[in-house]
Design a protein around this motif. Structure first.
Motif, PDB file in Angstrom:
ATOM      1  N   THR A  10      55.878  75.811  46.556  1.00 48.45           N
ATOM      2  CA  THR A  10      55.421  76.719  44.967  1.00 48.45           C
ATOM      3  C   THR A  10      55.028  75.699  44.057  1.00 48.45           C
ATOM      4  O   THR A  10      54.037  76.101  43.288  1.00 48.45           O
ATOM      5  CB  THR A  10      56.962  77.066  44.371  1.00 48.45           C
ATOM      6  OG1 THR A  10      57.681  78.035  45.465  1.00 48.45           O
ATOM      7  CG2 THR A  10      56.828  77.969  43.258  1.00 48.45           C
ATOM      8  N   GLU A  11      55.477  74.590  44.034  1.00 48.09           N
ATOM      9  CA  GLU A  11      54.994  73.226  43.014  1.00 48.09           C
ATOM     10  C   GLU A  11      53.595  72.938  43.475  1.00 48.09           C
ATOM     11  O   GLU A  11      52.625  72.981  42.387  1.00 48.09           O
ATOM     12  CB  GLU A  11      55.894  72.238  42.964  1.00 48.09           C
ATOM     13  CG  GLU A  11      55.426  71.217  41.947  1.00 48.09           C
ATOM     14  CD  GLU A  11      55.275  71.736  40.619  1.00 48.09           C
ATOM     15  OE1 GLU A  11      54.750  70.789  39.679  1.00 48.09           O
ATOM     16  OE2 GLU A  11      55.811  72.700  40.086  1.00 48.09           O
ATOM     17  N   PHE A  12      53.192  72.857  44.555  1.00 48.72           N
ATOM     18  CA  PHE A  12      51.963  72.592  45.022  1.00 48.72           C
ATOM     19  C   PHE A  12      50.877  73.573  44.505  1.00 48.72           C
ATOM     20  O   PHE A  12      49.746  73.664  44.066  1.00 48.72           O
ATOM     21  CB  PHE A  12      51.594  72.375  46.360  1.00 48.72           C
ATOM     22  CG  PHE A  12      52.366  70.910  47.018  1.00 48.72           C
ATOM     23  CD1 PHE A  12      52.150  69.884  46.057  1.00 48.72           C
ATOM     24  CD2 PHE A  12      52.872  70.709  48.055  1.00 48.72           C
ATOM     25  CE1 PHE A  12      52.320  68.451  46.650  1.00 48.72           C
ATOM     26  CE2 PHE A  12      53.376  69.622  48.375  1.00 48.72           C
ATOM     27  CZ  PHE A  12      53.026  68.419  47.786  1.00 48.72           C
ATOM     28  N   SER A  17      46.818  76.098  41.262  1.00 53.75           N
ATOM     29  CA  SER A  17      46.499  77.531  40.506  1.00 53.75           C
ATOM     30  C   SER A  17      45.720  77.081  39.207  1.00 53.75           C
ATOM     31  O   SER A  17      45.064  77.911  38.342  1.00 53.75           O
ATOM     32  CB  SER A  17      47.631  78.262  40.035  1.00 53.75           C
ATOM     33  OG  SER A  17      48.167  78.842  41.218  1.00 53.75           O
ATOM     34  N   ASN A  18      45.715  75.570  38.655  1.00 46.63           N
ATOM     35  CA  ASN A  18      45.098  75.200  37.667  1.00 46.63           C
ATOM     36  C   ASN A  18      43.595  74.965  38.001  1.00 46.63           C
ATOM     37  O   ASN A  18      42.735  74.507  36.992  1.00 46.63           O
ATOM     38  CB  ASN A  18      45.791  74.130  37.124  1.00 46.63           C
ATOM     39  CG  ASN A  18      47.000  74.109  36.666  1.00 46.63           C
ATOM     40  OD1 ASN A  18      47.330  75.380  35.929  1.00 46.63           O
ATOM     41  ND2 ASN A  18      48.103  73.272  36.866  1.00 46.63           N
ATOM     42  N   ASP A  19      43.101  75.031  39.328  1.00 52.62           N
ATOM     43  CA  ASP A  19      41.602  74.814  39.327  1.00 52.62           C
ATOM     44  C   ASP A  19      40.704  75.631  38.864  1.00 52.62           C
ATOM     45  O   ASP A  19      40.803  77.011  38.831  1.00 52.62           O
ATOM     46  CB  ASP A  19      41.343  74.999  40.956  1.00 52.62           C
ATOM     47  CG  ASP A  19      40.053  74.685  41.397  1.00 52.62           C
ATOM     48  OD1 ASP A  19      39.295  74.215  40.579  1.00 52.62           O
ATOM     49  OD2 ASP A  19      39.739  74.760  42.922  1.00 52.62           O
ATOM     50  N   VAL A  30      40.560  84.208  42.536  1.00 53.79           N
ATOM     51  CA  VAL A  30      41.821  83.366  42.826  1.00 53.79           C
ATOM     52  C   VAL A  30      41.077  82.001  42.386  1.00 53.79           C
ATOM     53  O   VAL A  30      39.898  81.613  42.928  1.00 53.79           O
ATOM     54  CB  VAL A  30      42.169  83.481  44.141  1.00 53.79           C
ATOM     55  CG1 VAL A  30      43.114  82.556  44.591  1.00 53.79           C
ATOM     56  CG2 VAL A  30      42.473  84.814  44.461  1.00 53.79           C
ATOM     57  N   PRO A  31      41.944  80.976  42.055  1.00 51.91           N
ATOM     58  CA  PRO A  31      41.744  79.582  41.953  1.00 51.91           C
ATOM     59  C   PRO A  31      41.088  78.940  43.283  1.00 51.91           C
ATOM     60  O   PRO A  31      41.958  79.210  44.457  1.00 51.91           O
ATOM     61  CB  PRO A  31      42.884  78.879  41.568  1.00 51.91           C
ATOM     62  CG  PRO A  31      43.529  79.931  40.711  1.00 51.91           C
ATOM     63  CD  PRO A  31      43.307  81.048  41.577  1.00 51.91           C
ATOM     64  N   CYS A  61      48.745  70.699  50.040  1.00 50.31           N
ATOM     65  CA  CYS A  61      48.114  69.798  49.050  1.00 50.31           C
ATOM     66  C   CYS A  61      47.106  68.839  49.529  1.00 50.31           C
ATOM     67  O   CYS A  61      47.007  68.054  48.932  1.00 50.31           O
ATOM     68  CB  CYS A  61      49.419  68.870  48.713  1.00 50.31           C
ATOM     69  SG  CYS A  61      50.098  67.966  50.275  1.00 50.31           S
ATOM     70  N   GLN A  62      46.418  69.491  50.591  1.00 54.17           N
ATOM     71  CA  GLN A  62      45.389  68.517  51.242  1.00 54.17           C
ATOM     72  C   GLN A  62      44.324  68.324  50.246  1.00 54.17           C
ATOM     73  O   GLN A  62      43.955  67.214  50.251  1.00 54.17           O
ATOM     74  CB  GLN A  62      44.672  69.200  52.290  1.00 54.17           C
ATOM     75  CG  GLN A  62      43.740  68.642  53.287  1.00 54.17           C
ATOM     76  CD  GLN A  62      44.593  67.390  53.863  1.00 54.17           C
ATOM     77  OE1 GLN A  62      45.596  67.514  54.203  1.00 54.17           O
ATOM     78  NE2 GLN A  62      43.619  66.386  54.187  1.00 54.17           N
ATOM     79  N   HIS A  63      44.034  69.221  49.249  1.00 54.83           N
ATOM     80  CA  HIS A  63      42.956  68.971  48.213  1.00 54.83           C
ATOM     81  C   HIS A  63      43.658  69.258  46.781  1.00 54.83           C
ATOM     82  O   HIS A  63      42.965  69.427  46.056  1.00 54.83           O
ATOM     83  CB  HIS A  63      41.844  69.963  48.327  1.00 54.83           C
ATOM     84  CG  HIS A  63      40.979  69.765  49.547  1.00 54.83           C
ATOM     85  ND1 HIS A  63      39.927  70.546  49.962  1.00 54.83           N
ATOM     86  CD2 HIS A  63      40.839  68.742  50.499  1.00 54.83           C
ATOM     87  CE1 HIS A  63      39.378  70.142  51.021  1.00 54.83           C
ATOM     88  NE2 HIS A  63      39.987  69.026  51.516  1.00 54.83           N
ATOM     89  N   ILE A  64      44.825  68.692  46.702  1.00 56.87           N
ATOM     90  CA  ILE A  64      45.614  68.797  45.513  1.00 56.87           C
ATOM     91  C   ILE A  64      44.719  68.281  44.262  1.00 56.87           C
ATOM     92  O   ILE A  64      44.287  67.284  44.228  1.00 56.87           O
ATOM     93  CB  ILE A  64      47.045  68.104  45.642  1.00 56.87           C
ATOM     94  CG1 ILE A  64      47.782  68.704  44.231  1.00 56.87           C
ATOM     95  CG2 ILE A  64      46.841  66.748  45.639  1.00 56.87           C
ATOM     96  CD1 ILE A  64      49.512  68.416  44.300  1.00 56.87           C
ATOM     97  N   GLU A  65      44.180  69.125  43.058  1.00 62.62           N
ATOM     98  CA  GLU A  65      43.847  68.656  41.947  1.00 62.62           C
ATOM     99  C   GLU A  65      42.440  68.019  42.502  1.00 62.62           C
ATOM    100  O   GLU A  65      42.024  67.046  41.666  1.00 62.62           O
ATOM    101  CB  GLU A  65      44.566  67.550  41.156  1.00 62.62           C
ATOM    102  CG  GLU A  65      45.709  68.336  40.463  1.00 62.62           C
ATOM    103  CD  GLU A  65      46.515  67.471  39.850  1.00 62.62           C
ATOM    104  OE1 GLU A  65      46.566  66.448  39.741  1.00 62.62           O
ATOM    105  OE2 GLU A  65      47.192  67.780  38.925  1.00 62.62           O
ATOM    106  N   ARG A  66      41.785  68.467  43.384  1.00 61.50           N
ATOM    107  CA  ARG A  66      40.428  67.817  43.697  1.00 61.50           C
ATOM    108  C   ARG A  66      39.538  68.083  42.560  1.00 61.50           C
ATOM    109  O   ARG A  66      38.497  67.235  42.462  1.00 61.50           O
ATOM    110  CB  ARG A  66      39.976  68.605  44.760  1.00 61.50           C
ATOM    111  CG  ARG A  66      38.475  68.344  45.271  1.00 61.50           C
ATOM    112  CD  ARG A  66      38.105  68.589  46.816  1.00 61.50           C
ATOM    113  NE  ARG A  66      38.537  67.706  47.499  1.00 61.50           N
ATOM    114  CZ  ARG A  66      38.089  67.415  49.022  1.00 61.50           C
ATOM    115  NH1 ARG A  66      37.168  68.070  49.273  1.00 61.50           N
ATOM    116  NH2 ARG A  66      38.617  66.546  49.662  1.00 61.50           N
ATOM    117  N   TRP A  67      39.681  69.024  41.921  1.00 59.86           N
ATOM    118  CA  TRP A  67      38.596  69.538  40.866  1.00 59.86           C
ATOM    119  C   TRP A  67      38.521  68.370  39.724  1.00 59.86           C
ATOM    120  O   TRP A  67      37.483  68.302  39.070  1.00 59.86           O
ATOM    121  CB  TRP A  67      38.917  70.954  40.254  1.00 59.86           C
ATOM    122  CG  TRP A  67      40.169  70.881  39.360  1.00 59.86           C
ATOM    123  CD1 TRP A  67      40.502  70.542  38.083  1.00 59.86           C
ATOM    124  CD2 TRP A  67      41.476  71.043  39.949  1.00 59.86           C
ATOM    125  NE1 TRP A  67      41.831  70.653  37.831  1.00 59.86           N
ATOM    126  CE2 TRP A  67      42.467  71.167  39.056  1.00 59.86           C
ATOM    127  CE3 TRP A  67      41.821  71.389  41.358  1.00 59.86           C
ATOM    128  CZ2 TRP A  67      43.974  71.444  39.230  1.00 59.86           C
ATOM    129  CZ3 TRP A  67      43.258  72.025  41.545  1.00 59.86           C
ATOM    130  CH2 TRP A  67      44.133  71.654  40.375  1.00 59.86           C
TER     131      TRP A  67
END
Length: 193
Positions: A10-12, A17-19, A30-31, A61-67
């Protein structure tokens, strides 16, 4: 799935979701990274009916915050690309570890996640191999057509050959069942022949 794994996922997902980059999935915007992690999870679940806790987490989380690390902030050449990819692996690993530490996860799970995220010893670590297969399948199924439209055929074939070499026999068997466009199927055939 344990309660702690659900909380971490849920946290990941909240973070992904901020992408700011979006894509349309079933008629809804969808993000991008959230949609990507959904597809990755689906591929992992096709590859194994019993994913480990670390593998379930790694899908999300493989690409967490990649943006936050755009490709164009590095030199637009092969050296810049390789540096970007290397930095991303470290960043994703550090960021996902921070999240799990903040949620009280054991070091054992965090270390297992790091191996998967960094795709270390993919031919020796079954979870890392499953993740590599899932990443390749996600690319083949969802990104190949768009990618092939941007680059010359020779480059695509080299990339497909490298991907095919990294995949397990199970991953390859599933890949051959993907509903490719006729043009993409020809590229895949050329790459694996």
């Amino acid at each position: 799935m344990s309660k702690s794994i659900k909380v971490a996922i849920t946290e990941f997902d909240r973070i992904n979701s901020n992408d700011p980059k979006k894509e349309v999935v079933d008629g809804t915007e969808v993000p991008f990274e959230l949609a990507f992690s959904d597809r990755l999870t689906s591929w992992v679940n096709r590859l194994t009916s019993t994913p480990s806790d670390a593998l379930q987490l790694a899908c999300r989380c493989q690409h967490i915050e990649r943006w936050t690390k755009p490709r164009d902030t590095y030199p637009m050449n092969k050296t810049g690309y390789l540096k970007w990819r290397s930095d991303l692996k470290s960043f994703h690993t550090e960021r996902s570890s921070e999240v799990l530490e903040s949620l009280g996860f054991e070091l054992k799970t965090i270390e297992a996640l790091k191996i998967i995220n960094q795709k270390k010893a993919i031919k020796l670590n079954s979870d890392a191999q499953i993740m590599e297969d899932a990443l390749c399948l996600e690319f083949l199924d969802h990104q190949l057509e768009k990618f092939a439209a941007k680059y010359p055929e020779e480059k695509i074939i080299v990339i497909l050959k490298k991907s095919w070499k990294k995949m397990s026999e199970d991953g390859r068997a599933i890949a051959l069942k993907i509903s490719f466009t006729e043009a993409d199927l020809e590229l895949v055939k050329k790459a694996i022949s």
